[in-house]
Motif scaffolding. Structure first.
Motif, PDB file in Angstrom:
ATOM      1  N   GLY A  38      10.134  -4.398  -7.172  1.00  0.00           N
ATOM      2  CA  GLY A  38      10.715  -5.180  -6.090  1.00  0.00           C
ATOM      3  C   GLY A  38      10.608  -4.577  -4.747  1.00  0.00           C
ATOM      4  N   SER A  39      10.747  -5.527  -3.846  1.00  0.00           N
ATOM      5  CA  SER A  39      10.354  -4.955  -2.308  1.00  0.00           C
ATOM      6  C   SER A  39      11.321  -6.021  -1.347  1.00  0.00           C
ATOM      7  CB  SER A  39       8.979  -5.073  -2.097  1.00  0.00           C
ATOM      8  OG  SER A  39       8.604  -6.245  -1.894  1.00  0.00           O
ATOM      9  N   VAL A  40      11.419  -5.149   0.028  1.00  0.00           N
ATOM     10  CA  VAL A  40      11.852  -5.963   0.941  1.00  0.00           C
ATOM     11  C   VAL A  40      10.847  -5.744   1.993  1.00  0.00           C
ATOM     12  CG1 VAL A  40      13.634  -5.732   2.704  1.00  0.00           C
ATOM     13  CG2 VAL A  40      14.247  -5.388   0.279  1.00  0.00           C
ATOM     14  N   SER A  41      10.359  -6.645   2.871  1.00  0.00           N
ATOM     15  CA  SER A  41       9.734  -6.595   3.855  1.00  0.00           C
ATOM     16  C   SER A  41      10.271  -7.004   5.400  1.00  0.00           C
ATOM     17  CB  SER A  41       8.360  -7.535   3.820  1.00  0.00           C
ATOM     18  OG  SER A  41       7.564  -7.041   2.546  1.00  0.00           O
ATOM     19  N   LEU A  42      10.106  -6.331   6.318  1.00  0.00           N
ATOM     20  CA  LEU A  42      10.946  -6.562   7.530  1.00  0.00           C
ATOM     21  C   LEU A  42       9.712  -6.689   8.556  1.00  0.00           C
ATOM     22  CD1 LEU A  42      13.303  -3.832   7.864  1.00  0.00           C
ATOM     23  CD2 LEU A  42      13.569  -6.005   6.678  1.00  0.00           C
ATOM     24  N   ASP A  43       9.570  -8.041   8.999  1.00  0.00           N
ATOM     25  CA  ASP A  43       8.618  -8.634   9.994  1.00  0.00           C
ATOM     26  C   ASP A  43       9.232  -8.196  11.187  1.00  0.00           C
ATOM     27  OD1 ASP A  43       6.520  -9.170   8.150  1.00  0.00           O
ATOM     28  OD2 ASP A  43       7.464 -11.099   7.649  1.00  0.00           O
ATOM     29  N   PHE A  44       8.382  -7.824  12.341  1.00  0.00           N
ATOM     30  CA  PHE A  44       9.078  -7.513  13.511  1.00  0.00           C
ATOM     31  C   PHE A  44       7.843  -7.451  14.647  1.00  0.00           C
ATOM     32  CE2 PHE A  44       8.386  -3.358  11.940  1.00  0.00           C
ATOM     33  CZ  PHE A  44       7.679  -2.728  12.877  1.00  0.00           C
ATOM     34  N   THR A  45       8.239  -7.738  15.978  1.00  0.00           N
ATOM     35  CA  THR A  45       7.299  -7.755  16.935  1.00  0.00           C
ATOM     36  C   THR A  45       7.656  -6.796  18.240  1.00  0.00           C
ATOM     37  OG1 THR A  45       6.762 -10.314  16.523  1.00  0.00           O
ATOM     38  CG2 THR A  45       6.087  -9.263  18.627  1.00  0.00           C
ATOM     39  N   ARG A  70      15.905   7.694 -16.925  1.00  0.00           N
ATOM     40  CA  ARG A  70      15.717   6.780 -15.796  1.00  0.00           C
ATOM     41  C   ARG A  70      16.821   7.185 -14.753  1.00  0.00           C
ATOM     42  NH1 ARG A  70      15.692   0.899 -17.977  1.00  0.00           N
ATOM     43  NH2 ARG A  70      15.401   0.591 -15.796  1.00  0.00           N
ATOM     44  N   THR A  71      16.881   8.243 -14.396  1.00  0.00           N
ATOM     45  CA  THR A  71      17.986   8.508 -13.234  1.00  0.00           C
ATOM     46  C   THR A  71      17.392   8.714 -11.956  1.00  0.00           C
ATOM     47  OG1 THR A  71      17.683  11.013 -13.651  1.00  0.00           O
ATOM     48  CG2 THR A  71      19.262   9.883 -14.849  1.00  0.00           C
ATOM     49  N   MET A  72      15.829   8.450 -11.912  1.00  0.00           N
ATOM     50  CA  MET A  72      15.123   8.494 -10.335  1.00  0.00           C
ATOM     51  C   MET A  72      14.448   7.182 -10.085  1.00  0.00           C
ATOM     52  SD  MET A  72      13.771  11.559  -9.124  1.00  0.00           S
ATOM     53  CE  MET A  72      13.979  13.397  -9.582  1.00  0.00           C
ATOM     54  N   ALA A  73      14.655   6.692  -8.932  1.00  0.00           N
ATOM     55  CA  ALA A  73      14.022   5.593  -8.177  1.00  0.00           C
ATOM     56  C   ALA A  73      12.766   6.063  -7.497  1.00  0.00           C
ATOM     57  CB  ALA A  73      14.690   4.651  -7.508  1.00  0.00           C
ATOM     58  N   MET A  74      11.706   5.281  -7.177  1.00  0.00           N
ATOM     59  CA  MET A  74      10.600   5.838  -6.629  1.00  0.00           C
ATOM     60  C   MET A  74      10.489   4.753  -5.472  1.00  0.00           C
ATOM     61  SD  MET A  74       8.590   8.271  -6.563  1.00  0.00           S
ATOM     62  CE  MET A  74       8.459   8.986  -8.066  1.00  0.00           C
ATOM     63  N   VAL A  75      10.997   5.417  -4.429  1.00  0.00           N
ATOM     64  CA  VAL A  75      10.857   4.572  -3.091  1.00  0.00           C
ATOM     65  C   VAL A  75       9.340   4.725  -2.409  1.00  0.00           C
ATOM     66  CG1 VAL A  75      11.783   4.070  -0.499  1.00  0.00           C
ATOM     67  CG2 VAL A  75      13.286   4.748  -2.832  1.00  0.00           C
ATOM     68  N   GLU A  76       8.999   3.364  -2.140  1.00  0.00           N
ATOM     69  CA  GLU A  76       7.558   3.343  -1.296  1.00  0.00           C
ATOM     70  C   GLU A  76       7.918   2.673   0.022  1.00  0.00           C
ATOM     71  OE1 GLU A  76       4.632   2.863  -5.094  1.00  0.00           O
ATOM     72  OE2 GLU A  76       5.587   1.019  -4.130  1.00  0.00           O
ATOM     73  N   VAL A  77       7.232   3.368   0.744  1.00  0.00           N
ATOM     74  CA  VAL A  77       7.160   2.765   2.407  1.00  0.00           C
ATOM     75  C   VAL A  77       5.583   2.379   2.870  1.00  0.00           C
ATOM     76  CG1 VAL A  77       7.798   2.753   4.912  1.00  0.00           C
ATOM     77  CG2 VAL A  77       9.009   3.913   2.794  1.00  0.00           C
ATOM     78  N   ALA A  78       5.440   1.149   3.241  1.00  0.00           N
ATOM     79  CA  ALA A  78       4.170   0.779   3.665  1.00  0.00           C
ATOM     80  C   ALA A  78       4.290   0.112   5.075  1.00  0.00           C
ATOM     81  CB  ALA A  78       3.240  -0.268   2.776  1.00  0.00           C
ATOM     82  N   VAL A  79       3.078   0.137   6.081  1.00  0.00           N
ATOM     83  CA  VAL A  79       3.335  -0.443   7.162  1.00  0.00           C
ATOM     84  C   VAL A  79       2.182  -0.944   7.529  1.00  0.00           C
ATOM     85  CG1 VAL A  79       3.586   0.132   9.745  1.00  0.00           C
ATOM     86  CG2 VAL A  79       4.824   1.139   8.277  1.00  0.00           C
ATOM     87  N   ASN A  80       2.171  -2.389   7.882  1.00  0.00           N
ATOM     88  CA  ASN A  80       1.019  -3.107   8.056  1.00  0.00           C
ATOM     89  C   ASN A  80       0.101  -3.173   6.741  1.00  0.00           C
ATOM     90  OD1 ASN A  80       2.104  -4.406  10.354  1.00  0.00           O
ATOM     91  ND2 ASN A  80       1.329  -2.435  11.530  1.00  0.00           N
ATOM     92  N   GLY A  81       0.632  -3.036   5.637  1.00  0.00           N
ATOM     93  CA  GLY A  81      -0.380  -2.770   4.365  1.00  0.00           C
ATOM     94  C   GLY A  81      -0.951  -1.606   3.891  1.00  0.00           C
ATOM     95  N   ALA A 113       2.754  -8.221  16.020  1.00  0.00           N
ATOM     96  CA  ALA A 113       3.441  -8.400  14.933  1.00  0.00           C
ATOM     97  C   ALA A 113       3.172  -7.041  13.935  1.00  0.00           C
ATOM     98  CB  ALA A 113       2.784  -9.767  14.069  1.00  0.00           C
ATOM     99  N   ASN A 114       4.318  -6.727  13.317  1.00  0.00           N
ATOM    100  CA  ASN A 114       4.063  -5.534  12.352  1.00  0.00           C
ATOM    101  C   ASN A 114       4.953  -5.891  11.267  1.00  0.00           C
ATOM    102  OD1 ASN A 114       2.871  -3.106  13.637  1.00  0.00           O
ATOM    103  ND2 ASN A 114       4.113  -4.272  15.209  1.00  0.00           N
ATOM    104  N   THR A 115       4.718  -5.300   9.903  1.00  0.00           N
ATOM    105  CA  THR A 115       5.450  -5.440   8.809  1.00  0.00           C
ATOM    106  C   THR A 115       5.813  -4.203   8.225  1.00  0.00           C
ATOM    107  OG1 THR A 115       4.524  -7.491   8.441  1.00  0.00           O
ATOM    108  CG2 THR A 115       5.814  -6.449   6.587  1.00  0.00           C
TER     109      THR A 115
END
Length: 141
Positions: A38-45, A70-81, A113-115
């Motif tokens: 799953g993911s959440v994307s924030l689009d902003f200018t 299963r006690t760990m989640a793996m968080v990923e961060v990406a910017v503009n792909g 524009a950025n994401t």
């Protein structure tokens, strides 16, 4: 650039300065649940390219599970792909939400524009309980 906030601690969710896109998520009363993949994307200018970069602060915690593997989640961060970082978040000793701060290099951002995309990696990871995301210029912490 003013700080940009996406707050999922209310049933309706609040955001300032951004459009929020949800994938593989479910709303709960006081958080957003991100399943594996799953993911959440924030689009902003932004008017000006933030040369010092961006600070991404995420308040989250893995859901507490009975399965020790299963006690760990793996968080990923990406910017503009482009991937910025990947960090394990442990539910031990308790699944208490905590702030994680990620630095985004200025070279990944652009005027206009950025994401920013925050995701819970594919795989055997538990649900990630997401409470808040704050984007701010790196110089503001």
């Amino acid at each position: 650039m003013r700080p940009i906030v996406a707050d999922f601690t209310t049933a309706v969710g609040l955001s300032t300065g951004t459009t929020v896109d949800l994938r593989g998520c479910a709303r709960a009363a006081a958080h957003l649940s991100l399943s594996a993949g799953g993911s959440v994307s924030l689009d902003f200018t932004v008017r000006e390219w933030p040369a010092d970069g961006l600070s991404v602060t995420v308040m989250a915690a893995p859901a507490a599970l009975q399965e020790p593997e299963r006690t760990m989640a793996m968080v990923e961060v990406a910017v503009n792909g482009r991937a910025v970082t990947r960090q394990a978040v442990s539910a031990e000793p308790v699944a208490t939400p905590r702030d994680m701060v990620f630095a985004v290099p200025g070279k990944l951002l652009r005027a206009g524009a950025n994401t920013v995309r925050l995701g819970n990696s594919e795989g055997p990871y538990p649900v990630l309980r997401l409470l808040r995301i704050v984007l701010a210029p790196a110089t503001q912490g």
